[in-house]
Scaffold this active site. Structure first.
Site, short mmCIF file in Angstrom:
data_model
loop_
_atom_site.label_atom_id
_atom_site.label_comp_id
_atom_site.label_asym_id
_atom_site.label_seq_id
_atom_site.Cartn_x
_atom_site.Cartn_y
_atom_site.Cartn_z
N VAL A 134 0.86 -1.18 0.00
CA VAL A 134 0.00 0.00 0.00
C VAL A 134 0.90 1.22 0.00
O VAL A 134 2.07 1.15 0.37
CB VAL A 134 -0.97 0.03 1.21
CG1 VAL A 134 -2.02 -1.07 1.09
CG2 VAL A 134 -0.22 -0.08 2.52
N SER A 135 0.33 2.35 -0.41
CA SER A 135 1.14 3.55 -0.57
C SER A 135 1.25 4.41 0.67
O SER A 135 2.23 5.12 0.85
CB SER A 135 0.58 4.40 -1.72
OG SER A 135 0.62 3.68 -2.92
N THR A 136 0.24 4.37 1.53
CA THR A 136 0.26 5.24 2.71
C THR A 136 -0.11 4.46 3.96
O THR A 136 -0.75 3.40 3.88
CB THR A 136 -0.74 6.41 2.56
OG1 THR A 136 -2.07 5.88 2.57
CG2 THR A 136 -0.50 7.21 1.29
N GLN A 159 -3.71 3.32 4.67
CA GLN A 159 -4.24 2.14 3.97
C GLN A 159 -3.74 0.88 4.67
O GLN A 159 -2.78 0.92 5.43
CB GLN A 159 -3.77 2.14 2.51
CG GLN A 159 -4.20 3.37 1.73
CD GLN A 159 -3.50 3.43 0.38
OE1 GLN A 159 -2.30 3.27 0.29
NE2 GLN A 159 -4.29 3.68 -0.66
#
Length: 189
Positions: free
Chosen positions: A10-12, A15
């Site tokens: 996931v990017s952040t 999330q």
């Protein structure tokens, strides 16, 4: 038969990978918790620059193992990175399964055909990047913009002043806090 691994990203930190894990389980893959590798890292980071993914590839996966991802974009930043990552894995003898593709097993004949299509797209992407770069440079030149490193007039002035004081290049480098090669570039200007 080799071991089963899964990779989720996931990017952040807002999330989580729960949906990816659930989708992999719902597809019938029972991955041991210690072989489900996840990390929080931007999708713009190349695959082998991601800490957990790099550790997985270089230290945990062995020939005969299978790596499962939910989506192809989990494996790389763009077409070029995805293709290189998949080729790296296949060359190590690792079976790659991607659940969002019509052909899930990228190491099968059909999967290899799909990789060839990706290769064509990656080459197209590289060509477009090259074209856009050249177009941008031509446009900048046409607008009279100076390309390249800016002239370090201040550094030249400081070096010349210290040179006129009779200091050596080494002493000038120490005094100005710059490298000796920088001093040498500005010494005879």
């Amino acid at each position: 038969m080799g071991r089963l691994f899964a990779y989720a990203r996931v990017s952040t930190s807002e999330q989580d990978v729960d949906n990816q894990k659930l989708a992999i389980e719902n597809a019938g893959f029972n991955v041991d918790a210690n072989r489900f590798i996840s990390e929080i890292v931007s999708g713009s980071t190349q695959a082998m620059q991601r800490k957990q993914f790099k550790l997985l590839v270089e230290h945990r996966l062995e020939a005969g193992d299978t790596l499962i991802v939910l989506k192809l974009d989990r494996l790389g930043r763009d077409n070029i990175d995805v293709q290189q990552t998949i080729e790296l894995l296949i060359n190590k003898g690792i079976k790659v399964i991607c659940l969002d593709l019509p052909v899930r097993d990228l190491s099968s004949s059909e999967g290899k055909l799909m990789l060839q299509l990706f290769s064509s797209f990656a080459e197209f992407e590289r060509s477009r990047i090259r074209e856009r770069t050249l177009e941008g440079l031509a446009k900048a030149k046409a607008q009279g913009k100076k390309l390249g490193r800016p002239i370090a007039e201040k550094t030249t002035k400081l070096v010349q002043e210290r040179k006129s004081e009779g200091l050596s290049q080494s002493k000038v480098a120490i005094l100005l806090g710059v490298s000796l090669p920088t001093i040498k570039r500005h010494w005879n200007k």
